[in-house]
Write a protein that holds these residues in place. Structure first.
Motif, short mmCIF file in Angstrom:
data_model
loop_
_atom_site.label_atom_id
_atom_site.label_comp_id
_atom_site.label_asym_id
_atom_site.label_seq_id
_atom_site.Cartn_x
_atom_site.Cartn_y
_atom_site.Cartn_z
N ASP A 500 39.20 30.26 77.13
CA ASP A 500 37.99 30.58 78.19
C ASP A 500 38.66 30.69 79.59
OD1 ASP A 500 36.17 30.56 76.09
OD2 ASP A 500 35.25 28.61 76.83
N ALA A 501 39.70 29.89 79.85
CA ALA A 501 40.39 29.84 81.22
C ALA A 501 41.25 30.99 81.57
CB ALA A 501 41.24 28.62 81.30
N ASP A 502 41.64 31.72 80.49
CA ASP A 502 42.19 33.16 80.60
C ASP A 502 41.16 34.24 80.64
OD1 ASP A 502 43.86 35.35 80.05
OD2 ASP A 502 44.90 34.56 78.61
N ALA A 503 41.38 34.59 82.03
CA ALA A 503 40.27 35.89 82.57
C ALA A 503 40.68 36.89 81.77
CB ALA A 503 40.42 36.10 83.78
N GLY A 504 42.10 37.37 81.24
CA GLY A 504 42.20 38.82 80.57
C GLY A 504 41.63 38.69 79.22
N ARG A 505 41.91 37.40 78.45
CA ARG A 505 41.15 37.31 77.36
C ARG A 505 39.75 37.26 77.21
NH1 ARG A 505 43.47 34.29 72.49
NH2 ARG A 505 41.52 33.87 71.05
N SER A 506 39.03 36.72 78.19
CA SER A 506 37.62 36.61 78.32
C SER A 506 37.17 38.04 78.66
CB SER A 506 37.16 35.83 79.59
OG SER A 506 37.71 34.46 79.14
N GLY A 507 37.69 38.79 79.30
CA GLY A 507 37.43 40.30 79.71
C GLY A 507 37.47 41.18 78.36
N LEU A 508 38.42 40.88 77.85
CA LEU A 508 38.98 41.79 76.48
C LEU A 508 37.84 41.18 75.48
CD1 LEU A 508 40.41 43.81 74.87
CD2 LEU A 508 42.06 41.58 74.25
N ARG A 509 37.48 40.03 75.34
CA ARG A 509 36.55 39.53 74.41
C ARG A 509 35.05 39.84 74.72
NH1 ARG A 509 36.14 33.15 73.65
NH2 ARG A 509 35.46 33.45 75.78
N ARG A 510 34.71 40.04 75.79
CA ARG A 510 33.40 40.71 76.13
C ARG A 510 33.49 42.26 75.74
NH1 ARG A 510 34.07 37.29 80.91
NH2 ARG A 510 34.69 39.30 81.83
N SER A 511 34.47 43.13 76.24
CA SER A 511 34.47 44.44 75.93
C SER A 511 34.31 44.70 74.37
CB SER A 511 35.50 45.03 76.60
OG SER A 511 36.84 44.55 76.09
N VAL A 512 35.33 44.02 73.65
CA VAL A 512 35.13 44.08 72.36
C VAL A 512 33.88 43.86 71.49
CG1 VAL A 512 36.39 43.37 70.09
CG2 VAL A 512 37.69 43.80 72.32
N LEU A 513 33.38 42.62 72.10
CA LEU A 513 32.03 42.28 71.59
C LEU A 513 31.08 43.54 71.95
CD1 LEU A 513 30.12 40.15 70.56
CD2 LEU A 513 29.50 39.41 72.97
N VAL A 514 30.88 44.27 73.08
CA VAL A 514 30.07 45.44 73.26
C VAL A 514 30.52 46.41 72.26
CG1 VAL A 514 29.39 47.04 74.96
CG2 VAL A 514 29.72 44.68 75.50
N GLU A 515 31.83 46.80 72.16
CA GLU A 515 32.36 47.88 71.14
C GLU A 515 31.67 47.45 69.83
OE1 GLU A 515 36.32 49.40 70.97
OE2 GLU A 515 36.73 47.90 72.38
N THR A 516 31.56 46.22 69.24
CA THR A 516 31.31 45.81 68.01
C THR A 516 29.81 46.13 67.61
OG1 THR A 516 33.04 44.12 67.86
CG2 THR A 516 31.41 43.91 66.03
N GLY A 517 29.15 45.75 68.91
CA GLY A 517 27.67 46.01 68.85
C GLY A 517 27.33 47.38 68.76
N ILE A 518 27.92 48.29 69.56
CA ILE A 518 27.78 49.89 69.44
C ILE A 518 28.33 50.45 68.06
CG2 ILE A 518 28.35 51.99 70.37
CD1 ILE A 518 28.73 50.65 73.22
#
Length: 666
Positions: A500-518
């Motif tokens: 969670d402390a890694d901003a890059g990983r958190s940002g990628l995780r959120r965008s991939v989550l949205v990708e998966t939903g779509i």
């Protein structure tokens, strides 16, 4: 004072209230969307359309025909009772056993009628399986002699509906999902991150895909007979019906899929069993090549079970359409299945390397290119025209799919930017994994929670006699188990905080989550497309039905002024022909003078001519009913066309004229 840990059997974990996370919210929305789609979904739309019949729907014939013939837009499979003709009382009027007729170029099927059928309205109910495996059904009526009342009740739902249809549709959705997780997850491990073969979350994802695909295929095979036939769930266990289903092309495709799933089970066992334990680099490389080759063969074969039994196998250019359809499905699996694997790794696996994300990004881009090319061809083949793109259900769903793909590509571009930040931030070579942090940084994430965890563990160690002072002198297994759980929880907390402390990983995780939903919504729309009549077929059927549809019978009314040239020689002939169709009609004729008063004349004659077919003139001599009123019953119009009505009026011994009017009948 010595701190004593509470006894394990007295520990009562306090309930933890977790806030609604983004993943939980997205899962809820996706579940709601899937529920609405399934709840509101109609039975699978017809893929083979009825394009004509003889007799036509609503036709009235003078004598009973020998056969009832149906024409379809493509070849269909018919059972013994696929075409049933019912008389007004609901009794069978046909001999059964429909047969193919014609020259073989058109899909035409006929059933023989009993001889000596009485007059009345007859109902033709039909049910078939189109060449792309979907059941179709319908009904229409025709009359012999004259229409009558009928006691026949048509079914409320078509073929493929009801509970069986709903279960079959759910299994269809699950089969696509299972294949995407199985093929895409395996490809992610072999092509993007070979170390993922030992990651339990990815193992569970791929194994879940295999189980889902296998279970849904078995369910579809069992439901195939009632889905295309009676619609009764009990018929799923009819061995004769199951055997009949196995002899069809869809049944053979499902059995072939099960056999390939047996081979894929061995593939999964080696991928997650033997493969991670290979330490020799050459052996591991050889095994990677073998698994990759075998996986491509098995995945292509499973994709072929859809292409051989659905849209691609019928219609225009099937020899090209089937390989294109297989490539399309494999690209979908590589993209969406890899996306699900990446999301799982980002949330559940702490040691995901940046190189795996970068490699998946390249695979996703290649998949999108393949999807664009194959999708363009499929759209042209299934839609065929701009009007079908907006005027048919298939075309509108296709537009929705294109819009979702565009949104998904946009979100993927954002994910690609996060991927670039991750790879740019990592050192060259074998740098730190995504989200990995050194000890001090991890400890500073939440010192209070960290210290609390350490105090708890220290207290437990002291109570259990396993502290740093030496080995346990009075070991309690329950307390030792409690200590192990606390250490595991503390380790998981450290890993989660590091991620969670890694901003890059958190940002990628959120965008991939949205990708998966779509992508999930896109998968639903794609599955609905597979059970929707293609726009090209729908438009062709509509044009054929319009051309073949019988004209609605309407009474013919003519107003013909005349002038015989003699005294009182001017007037108007008013002629009515009812019902104004081919066959028997009633004719009424009135003659009035210019003031609207009934006018008697010595003689009136009528002649009917169909010049296009060289029929006529057919004479009609009406009987005088009253002053200025003549009538004739049983006036026969033998066939449809542009008929010429010639009315001859004689007002005296020498004064006579003929007035003519053309009327289209039928």
């Amino acid at each position: 004072m010595t701190a004593t840990a509470p006894r394990a059997d007295r520990v009562r974990p306090s309930p933890i209230r977790r806030p609604l996370t983004a993943s939980a919210l997205l899962a809820t929305l996706i579940g709601l969307f899937l529920g609405l789609m399934l709840a509101g979904a109609a039975p699978a739309s017809a893929h083979a359309a009825l394009t004509g019949s003889d007799p036509q729907d609503g036709a009235v014939v003078d004598a009973a025909p020998q056969n009832v013939t149906l024409s379809f837009s493509e070849s269909v499979s018919l059972g013994d009772d696929a075409i049933r003709v019912l008389d007004p009382s609901g009794a069978r009027a046909d001999t059964g056993d429909p047969r193919a007729v014609g020259d073989g170029k058109a899909a035409r099927y006929a059933v023989t009628l009993h001889s000596g059928l009485p007059d009345g309205t007859y109902t033709v109910a039909w049910q078939a399986v189109s060449a792309d495996s979907h059941p179709v059904s319908g009904a229409f009526t025709f009359s012999i002699g004259a229409p009558s009342t009928t006691t026949v009740a048509l079914p409320a739902s078509g073929a493929g509906g009801g509970v069986v249809g709903l279960l079959y549709d759910i299994a269809r959705y699950a089969a696509y999902t299972g294949f995407i997780l199985l093929a895409g997850g395996s490809a992610f491990v072999l092509a993007c991150w070979r170390g993922g073969a030992s990651a339990r979350p990815l193992q569970r994802l791929v194994l879940g895909g295999w189980i889902t695909l296998t279970a849904s295929t078995l369910l579809m095979l069992l439901l195939r007979n009632p889905y295309t036939g009676s619609g009764k769930f009990a018929d799923a266990f009819d061995l004769a019906g199951l055997q009949a289903s196995l002899e069809t092309k869809p049944g053979a495709a499902l059995v072939s899929r099960l056999l390939l799933l047996g081979a894929s089970a061995l593939f999964v066992a080696v991928l997650f069993g033997t493969y991670p334990r290979r330490e020799d680099e050459k052996e591991r490389k050889d095994l990677t090549f073998g698994l990759s080759l075998g996986g491509v063969v098995v995945a292509t074969g499973i994709a072929g079970t859809w292409s051989l039994a659905e849209h691609a196998s019928t219609g225009l250019q099937p020899g090209i359409a089937m390989p294109v359809d297989m490539a399309h499905l494999l690209a979908v699996a590589a993209w969406l299945g890899g996306l699900a694997s990446l999301l799982t790794a980002l949330y559940r696996v702490p040691e995901l390397p940046p190189g795996a994300v970068r490699r998946f990004s390249r695979i996703a881009f290649t998949s999108v290119v393949v999807l664009a090319g194959t999708g363009l061809y499929q759209s042209w083949r299934q839609v065929g025209s701009w009007s079908a793109l907006t005027g048919t259900a298939y075309g509108r769903l296709l537009l929705v799919k294109v819009g979702l793909v565009a949104v998904l590509v946009g979100v993927a571009w954002i994910s690609r930017r996060w991927t670039g930040r991750l790879t740019d931030g990592a050192p060259s070579g074998t740098g730190p994994v995504v989200g990995e942090e050194d000890g001090p940084a991890a400890e500073e994430a939440d010192p209070t929670a960290e210290k609390a965890g350490l105090v708890t563990v220290a207290a437990t160690e002291s109570a259990a006699g396993t502290g740093e002072g030496g080995p346990a002198t009075n070991t309690d297994p329950a307390r030792a188990a409690q200590l192990a759980r606390q250490r595991a929880a503390l380790t998981a907390t450290r890993e989660r905080k590091a991620r969670d402390a890694d901003a890059g990983r958190s940002g990628l995780r959120r965008s991939v989550l949205v990708e998966t939903g779509i992508a999930t919504v896109l998968l639903v729309v794609t599955t609905i497309l597979s059970s929707t009549e293609p726009g090209r077929t729908e438009e062709e059927a509509a044009r054929t039905n319009v051309a073949a549809a019988p004209a609605v019978a309407q009474p013919v009314t003519l107003s013909l002024p005349f002038d015989t040239g003699g005294t009182h020689g001017k007037g108007i002939v008013q002629l009515d022909l009812d019902p104004g169709r081919t066959g028997s009609n009633d004719l009424h004729l009135w003659i009035e003078d210019g003031k609207g008063t009934a006018m008697d004349v010595p003689e009136v004659r009528i002649a009917l001519t169909l010049e296009a077919k060289d029929i006529g003139p057919l004479p009609v001599v009406p009987d005088r009913l009253a002053e200025g009123h003549w009538a004739a019953s049983g006036v026969q119009i033998p066939m449809a066309g542009e008929w010429k009505f010639a009315v001859s009026v004689r007002t005296s011994d020498i004064d006579e004229t003929t007035v003519v009017k053309n009327v289209k009948i039928g």
